[in-house]
Write an enzyme that holds these catalytic residues in place. Sequence first.
Site, short mmCIF file in Angstrom:
data_model
loop_
_atom_site.label_atom_id
_atom_site.label_comp_id
_atom_site.label_asym_id
_atom_site.label_seq_id
_atom_site.Cartn_x
_atom_site.Cartn_y
_atom_site.Cartn_z
N TYR A 179 0.85 -1.19 0.00
CA TYR A 179 0.00 0.00 0.00
C TYR A 179 0.89 1.24 0.00
CZ TYR A 179 -3.95 3.07 0.92
OH TYR A 179 -4.91 4.04 0.79
N PHE A 235 -5.56 9.18 -3.84
CA PHE A 235 -4.30 8.64 -4.37
C PHE A 235 -4.05 7.31 -3.69
CE2 PHE A 235 0.08 7.50 -4.04
CZ PHE A 235 0.70 7.93 -5.21
N GLU A 236 -3.84 6.28 -4.47
CA GLU A 236 -3.37 5.02 -3.92
C GLU A 236 -2.53 4.34 -4.99
OE1 GLU A 236 -6.73 3.24 -0.90
OE2 GLU A 236 -7.12 2.94 -3.03
N ILE A 237 -1.38 3.83 -4.59
CA ILE A 237 -0.68 2.85 -5.42
C ILE A 237 -0.61 1.62 -4.53
CG2 ILE A 237 1.43 2.19 -6.62
CD1 ILE A 237 1.98 5.13 -7.13
N HIS A 272 -10.21 1.65 4.00
CA HIS A 272 -8.94 1.11 3.46
C HIS A 272 -7.82 1.26 4.48
CE1 HIS A 272 -9.58 1.09 -1.20
NE2 HIS A 272 -10.44 0.33 -0.57
#
Length: 348
Positions: A179, A235-237, A272
């Site tokens: 994450y 924003f998430e990678i 999340h």
Amino acid sequence: QKAGLTLVPVDSVSANNTKDPAPTPRVKAAIVMLARNGDANGAVKAITSLQQRFNDRYHYPYVFLNDKPFDDNFKAKMRDAAPHSELLFGLIPREHWSYPDWIDQEKAKVARKEMREKNVIYGDSEPYRHMCRYNSGFFYRHPLLDEFEYYWRVEPDVQFHCDIPNDPFRFMQENNKLYGFTISLYEYIETIPTLWKTTREFIKEHPTLVRSDNAMRWLSDSPEQYNRCHFWSNFEIASLNLWRSKAYTEYFNYLDKAGGFFYERWGDAPVHSIGAAMILKPEQIHFFNNIGYYHGPFHHCPVDQPALADLCQCDGADNFDMNGYSCTSKWFKLFGGGQANIEAEKVR
Ligand code: GDP
Ligand code: MN
């Protein structure tokens, strides 16, 4: 060539990108955007920025998801914005964007009315709740994402402030990160009055699904209390397999049964964040210090790092990290991630 990696065909790399290094092998990853047809112009802005900063050299595919079919205008605009990427347009199945049968819709309506009276942000919105629930528990199950292991969540109208010379997906894979975030902050308590109570009940019923060396001390100072810290999930990678895991699936199902996506206004960001902090070790969560980012009204701008100054076009004075409303300094205190991350992300 490593297993699971595919090479970018050389002839698909645009020839006028001479300042950029040669691309490295791509990992199984996609850029994912949830959007409405009316978001087309904002989507173009965001994608144009991401293409210039990163994806014009890598050509990662895009997956667009919508609860209504995308129209030709939307699709044509995306093709123009990312001409060398494969674009996949997905319709969200109705079962993933509607009320489960155990939800009392009258009760949900009353809750929306009460939140409107209290001026809670998006408090009276029905689609916003479906969106938060979808991002919390369903997007990674869309069949178009089956072939991928990582995703980069992008929203219409966001901007990327810095050139991204190396591949963040590859960084995730090679460093066992699951994450990644750029901005963190405190959640509005009015939107999640019983989320923590419900989480504690879940943990009590499923103690083995929570790892002992987890990252929860960042968001909970004592078991009774959630300090409201969360990763800003626009924003998430991250790894799709994190959400596909048994632990997260059970957690999401438990929350969904409790009804707070509709009776309150639980956001995908705290869901999340608590989920990831519960399932992962701190080292598996990465603060992407090198990725300059803007989603109104906050910036992550790393130009206080001299090595990045010529890669970024943003003002360090706008950087949100050390703002009193950010939770990132707490992350630094517990787990590090300042200069060390700048150096780590430079290594391919
Ligand atoms: P905010 O960032 O919390 O203010 O919420 P946004 O309005 O940016 O919505 C979050 C994401 O969900 C964005 O990518 C939006 O384009 C998308 N989104 C929000 N509502 C809907 C909706 O009703 N349908 C679809 N298809 N996408 C939505
Ligand atoms: Mn947004």
